[in-house]
Design a protein around this motif. Structure first.
Motif, PDB file in Angstrom:
ATOM      1  N   ARG A 194      58.261  34.168 -94.175  1.00  0.00           N
ATOM      2  CA  ARG A 194      57.557  32.996 -94.723  1.00  0.00           C
ATOM      3  C   ARG A 194      57.483  31.841 -93.721  1.00  0.00           C
ATOM      4  O   ARG A 194      56.687  30.907 -93.900  1.00  0.00           O
ATOM      5  N   ILE A 195      58.285  31.897 -92.644  1.00  0.00           N
ATOM      6  CA  ILE A 195      58.272  30.849 -91.633  1.00  0.00           C
ATOM      7  C   ILE A 195      57.275  31.154 -90.519  1.00  0.00           C
ATOM      8  O   ILE A 195      56.855  30.270 -89.781  1.00  0.00           O
ATOM      9  N   VAL A 196      56.852  32.421 -90.409  1.00  0.00           N
ATOM     10  CA  VAL A 196      55.983  32.845 -89.320  1.00  0.00           C
ATOM     11  C   VAL A 196      54.711  32.004 -89.210  1.00  0.00           C
ATOM     12  O   VAL A 196      54.306  31.633 -88.097  1.00  0.00           O
ATOM     13  N   PRO A 197      54.021  31.667 -90.331  1.00  0.00           N
ATOM     14  CA  PRO A 197      52.803  30.852 -90.213  1.00  0.00           C
ATOM     15  C   PRO A 197      53.029  29.517 -89.504  1.00  0.00           C
ATOM     16  O   PRO A 197      52.135  29.028 -88.810  1.00  0.00           O
ATOM     17  N   ALA A 198      54.210  28.935 -89.665  1.00  0.00           N
ATOM     18  CA  ALA A 198      54.502  27.666 -88.994  1.00  0.00           C
ATOM     19  C   ALA A 198      54.519  27.853 -87.479  1.00  0.00           C
ATOM     20  O   ALA A 198      54.048  26.992 -86.721  1.00  0.00           O
ATOM     21  N   PHE A 199      55.045  28.984 -87.011  1.00  0.00           N
ATOM     22  CA  PHE A 199      55.047  29.270 -85.574  1.00  0.00           C
ATOM     23  C   PHE A 199      53.622  29.534 -85.089  1.00  0.00           C
ATOM     24  O   PHE A 199      53.233  29.075 -84.013  1.00  0.00           O
ATOM     25  N   GLU A 200      52.860  30.256 -85.891  1.00  0.00           N
ATOM     26  CA  GLU A 200      51.474  30.538 -85.509  1.00  0.00           C
ATOM     27  C   GLU A 200      50.663  29.261 -85.419  1.00  0.00           C
ATOM     28  O   GLU A 200      49.833  29.096 -84.512  1.00  0.00           O
ATOM     29  N   SER A 201      50.914  28.323 -86.349  1.00  0.00           N
ATOM     30  CA  SER A 201      50.214  27.033 -86.310  1.00  0.00           C
ATOM     31  C   SER A 201      50.577  26.246 -85.062  1.00  0.00           C
ATOM     32  O   SER A 201      49.784  25.448 -84.558  1.00  0.00           O
ATOM     33  N   ALA A 202      51.787  26.478 -84.561  1.00  0.00           N
ATOM     34  CA  ALA A 202      52.238  25.807 -83.334  1.00  0.00           C
ATOM     35  C   ALA A 202      51.802  26.569 -82.090  1.00  0.00           C
ATOM     36  O   ALA A 202      52.144  26.178 -80.963  1.00  0.00           O
ATOM     37  N   GLY A 203      51.049  27.656 -82.280  1.00  0.00           N
ATOM     38  CA  GLY A 203      50.556  28.434 -81.146  1.00  0.00           C
ATOM     39  C   GLY A 203      51.576  29.383 -80.550  1.00  0.00           C
ATOM     40  O   GLY A 203      51.462  29.772 -79.384  1.00  0.00           O
ATOM     41  N   ILE A 204      52.593  29.760 -81.352  1.00  0.00           N
ATOM     42  CA  ILE A 204      53.645  30.654 -80.860  1.00  0.00           C
ATOM     43  C   ILE A 204      53.633  31.957 -81.645  1.00  0.00           C
ATOM     44  O   ILE A 204      53.902  31.970 -82.852  1.00  0.00           O
ATOM     45  N   ALA A 205      53.306  33.056 -80.982  1.00  0.00           N
ATOM     46  CA  ALA A 205      53.433  34.379 -81.584  1.00  0.00           C
ATOM     47  C   ALA A 205      54.850  34.860 -81.304  1.00  0.00           C
ATOM     48  O   ALA A 205      55.291  34.871 -80.145  1.00  0.00           O
ATOM     49  N   LEU A 206      55.583  35.249 -82.334  1.00  0.00           N
ATOM     50  CA  LEU A 206      56.989  35.590 -82.151  1.00  0.00           C
ATOM     51  C   LEU A 206      57.185  36.701 -81.129  1.00  0.00           C
ATOM     52  O   LEU A 206      58.132  36.670 -80.344  1.00  0.00           O
ATOM     53  N   LYS A 207      56.292  37.677 -81.135  1.00  0.00           N
ATOM     54  CA  LYS A 207      56.435  38.785 -80.180  1.00  0.00           C
ATOM     55  C   LYS A 207      56.331  38.294 -78.741  1.00  0.00           C
ATOM     56  O   LYS A 207      56.926  38.878 -77.822  1.00  0.00           O
ATOM     57  N   SER A 208      55.597  37.189 -78.534  1.00  0.00           N
ATOM     58  CA  SER A 208      55.418  36.673 -77.179  1.00  0.00           C
ATOM     59  C   SER A 208      56.695  36.049 -76.628  1.00  0.00           C
ATOM     60  O   SER A 208      56.778  35.747 -75.431  1.00  0.00           O
ATOM     61  N   LEU A 209      57.699  35.865 -77.483  1.00  0.00           N
ATOM     62  CA  LEU A 209      58.959  35.273 -77.027  1.00  0.00           C
ATOM     63  C   LEU A 209      59.836  36.279 -76.282  1.00  0.00           C
ATOM     64  O   LEU A 209      60.813  35.893 -75.644  1.00  0.00           O
ATOM     65  N   GLU A 210      59.482  37.549 -76.364  1.00  0.00           N
ATOM     66  CA  GLU A 210      60.253  38.561 -75.654  1.00  0.00           C
ATOM     67  C   GLU A 210      60.230  38.286 -74.155  1.00  0.00           C
ATOM     68  O   GLU A 210      59.163  38.018 -73.570  1.00  0.00           O
ATOM     69  N   ASN A 211      61.418  38.287 -73.542  1.00  0.00           N
ATOM     70  CA  ASN A 211      61.602  38.002 -72.122  1.00  0.00           C
ATOM     71  C   ASN A 211      61.335  36.546 -71.745  1.00  0.00           C
ATOM     72  O   ASN A 211      61.198  36.223 -70.557  1.00  0.00           O
ATOM     73  N   ARG A 212      61.274  35.669 -72.749  1.00  0.00           N
ATOM     74  CA  ARG A 212      61.120  34.237 -72.486  1.00  0.00           C
ATOM     75  C   ARG A 212      62.450  33.517 -72.685  1.00  0.00           C
ATOM     76  O   ARG A 212      63.262  33.907 -73.520  1.00  0.00           O
ATOM     77  N   ARG A 213      62.669  32.463 -71.916  1.00  0.00           N
ATOM     78  CA  ARG A 213      63.832  31.608 -72.121  1.00  0.00           C
ATOM     79  C   ARG A 213      63.482  30.561 -73.163  1.00  0.00           C
ATOM     80  O   ARG A 213      62.409  29.944 -73.115  1.00  0.00           O
ATOM     81  N   ILE A 214      64.374  30.387 -74.120  1.00  0.00           N
ATOM     82  CA  ILE A 214      64.137  29.406 -75.165  1.00  0.00           C
ATOM     83  C   ILE A 214      65.406  28.593 -75.410  1.00  0.00           C
ATOM     84  O   ILE A 214      66.500  28.978 -75.019  1.00  0.00           O
ATOM     85  N   ARG A 215      65.213  27.459 -76.052  1.00  0.00           N
ATOM     86  CA  ARG A 215      66.319  26.654 -76.558  1.00  0.00           C
ATOM     87  C   ARG A 215      66.185  26.649 -78.079  1.00  0.00           C
ATOM     88  O   ARG A 215      65.115  26.380 -78.613  1.00  0.00           O
ATOM     89  N   VAL A 216      67.258  26.977 -78.765  1.00  0.00           N
ATOM     90  CA  VAL A 216      67.232  27.027 -80.224  1.00  0.00           C
ATOM     91  C   VAL A 216      68.383  26.183 -80.759  1.00  0.00           C
ATOM     92  O   VAL A 216      69.460  26.124 -80.163  1.00  0.00           O
ATOM     93  N   ARG A 217      68.146  25.525 -81.885  1.00  0.00           N
ATOM     94  CA  ARG A 217      69.173  24.688 -82.497  1.00  0.00           C
ATOM     95  C   ARG A 217      69.293  25.024 -83.978  1.00  0.00           C
ATOM     96  O   ARG A 217      68.300  25.369 -84.634  1.00  0.00           O
ATOM     97  N   GLY A 218      70.521  24.954 -84.486  1.00  0.00           N
ATOM     98  CA  GLY A 218      70.719  25.244 -85.894  1.00  0.00           C
ATOM     99  C   GLY A 218      72.183  25.514 -86.206  1.00  0.00           C
ATOM    100  O   GLY A 218      73.058  25.370 -85.351  1.00  0.00           O
ATOM    101  N   TRP A 219      72.430  25.924 -87.451  1.00  0.00           N
ATOM    102  CA  TRP A 219      73.787  26.181 -87.925  1.00  0.00           C
ATOM    103  C   TRP A 219      74.200  27.606 -87.583  1.00  0.00           C
ATOM    104  O   TRP A 219      73.463  28.553 -87.852  1.00  0.00           O
ATOM    105  N   VAL A 220      75.364  27.742 -86.994  1.00  0.00           N
ATOM    106  CA  VAL A 220      75.850  29.063 -86.596  1.00  0.00           C
ATOM    107  C   VAL A 220      76.412  29.800 -87.806  1.00  0.00           C
ATOM    108  O   VAL A 220      77.229  29.260 -88.556  1.00  0.00           O
ATOM    109  N   GLU A 221      75.958  31.042 -87.973  1.00  0.00           N
ATOM    110  CA  GLU A 221      76.439  31.922 -89.026  1.00  0.00           C
ATOM    111  C   GLU A 221      76.862  33.235 -88.386  1.00  0.00           C
ATOM    112  O   GLU A 221      76.674  33.448 -87.197  1.00  0.00           O
ATOM    113  N   GLY A 222      77.397  34.145 -89.198  1.00  0.00           N
ATOM    114  CA  GLY A 222      77.691  35.482 -88.706  1.00  0.00           C
ATOM    115  C   GLY A 222      79.147  35.849 -88.803  1.00  0.00           C
ATOM    116  O   GLY A 222      80.020  34.988 -88.884  1.00  0.00           O
ATOM    117  N   ASN A 223      79.397  37.155 -88.802  1.00  0.00           N
ATOM    118  CA  ASN A 223      80.752  37.687 -88.839  1.00  0.00           C
ATOM    119  C   ASN A 223      81.090  38.399 -87.537  1.00  0.00           C
ATOM    120  O   ASN A 223      81.997  38.007 -86.813  1.00  0.00           O
TER     121      ASN A 223
END
Length: 282
Positions: free
Chosen positions: A227-256
């Protein structure tokens, strides 16, 4: 009159207004903190006008914690657009205790804790307190502001502090390396900034995974709901295009087993240049 002169006149007027109500040494010190902090961003007009949303009331600040302030009429105001660091409360105390503020936001609906979310402005200043905190390195952009111009201005405030290694950004570990998942996992329950190269983009059901490690279960990953994908598309970012790209991401850390950040807003992800130094915005 030039923009710089206009800005100088506004801040001089603000200083005079504050001086009338600041006679004790403590008040003078607080006033100087405020003036110096505002001048940090006064030279950059992008920091000021984009975030001047509709006024949602005003009041005098009587109490502060790291995430919100209390006004003299009893309202609790959550500081929109930022996440606190270890120095946020101290910086807010210097900037706001006893000050008259104006609240601006697109919506004044209280959150589940009864707090009204807003950008906070001291008197008639064009510069939000959030922008001042970010420029000092005393806060981190939360990416919750969806207005494009305002979000860009706040991010630029933070980027300037990162470039100058101010406040929070003076600590080399302030930005986590995606290749060190154990360091990120140690931050579970905290809001962090991570940089790294996306090794693969995989979709499983309604979720897209940006994988930063070869071991999908233990490596760092970013999850993005369908449901978040359209927001990335509106920003001109195709998620698949992020492969092999350097990014900065921010948010709450989760996981076990492996650390995760669940991205719910497109603004949580920034594209980085291939040769960009850590912590510097393109």
């Amino acid at each position: 009159m030039t923009e710089c002169n206009e800005a100088s006149s506004r801040y001089a007027a603000l200083e005079l207004r504050l001086a009338r109500n600041a006679t004790s040494p403590g008040h003078v010190t607080q006033r100087l903190h405020l003036i110096v902090a505002i001048l940090l961003v006064a030279g950059h007009s992008a920091f000021a006008s984009p975030c001047r949303f509709k006024s949602q009331g005003e009041g005098r600040v009587v109490a502060i914690d790291a995430r919100s302030v209390r006004l003299d009429d009893g309202r609790d105001i959550r500081l929109n657009g930022i996440e606190p660091t270890a120095t946020t409360k101290q910086a807010l105390t210097a900037l706001l205790v006893g000050r008259d503020v104006i609240l601006r936001s697109a919506d004044d609906t209280p959150d589940r804790y009864g707090r009204q979310g807003a950008l906070v402005f001291v008197g008639e200043s064009d510069i939000s307190v959030q922008a001042v905190l970010l420029a000092q390195g005393d806060a981190i952009v939360s990416a919750e502001i969806t207005d494009k111009d305002c979000a860009t201005a706040l991010m630029e405030s933070e980027a300037e502090a990162r470039r100058q290694k101010k406040g929070n950004w003076a600590d080399p570990s302030a930005i986590k390396n995606a290749e060190s998942p154990d360091d990120i996992l140690a931050e579970i329950g905290r809001f962090v900034v991570v940089e790294g190269k996306v090794l693969s983009v995989r979709q499983a059901g309604a979720m897209t995974y940006l994988n930063f490690g070869r071991n999908w279960t233990r490596g760092f990953a970013v999850t993005i709901s369908k449901r978040i994908v359209p927001a990335f598309e509106s920003a001109g970012i195709a998620l698949k295009s992020l492969e092999n790209r350097r990014i900065r991401v921010r948010g709450w850390v989760e996981g076990n087993t492996g650390p995760r950040i669940d991205v719910r807003l497109a603004g949580q992800v920034e594209l980085l240049g291939a040769s960009e130094p850590t912590g510097v915005r393109p």
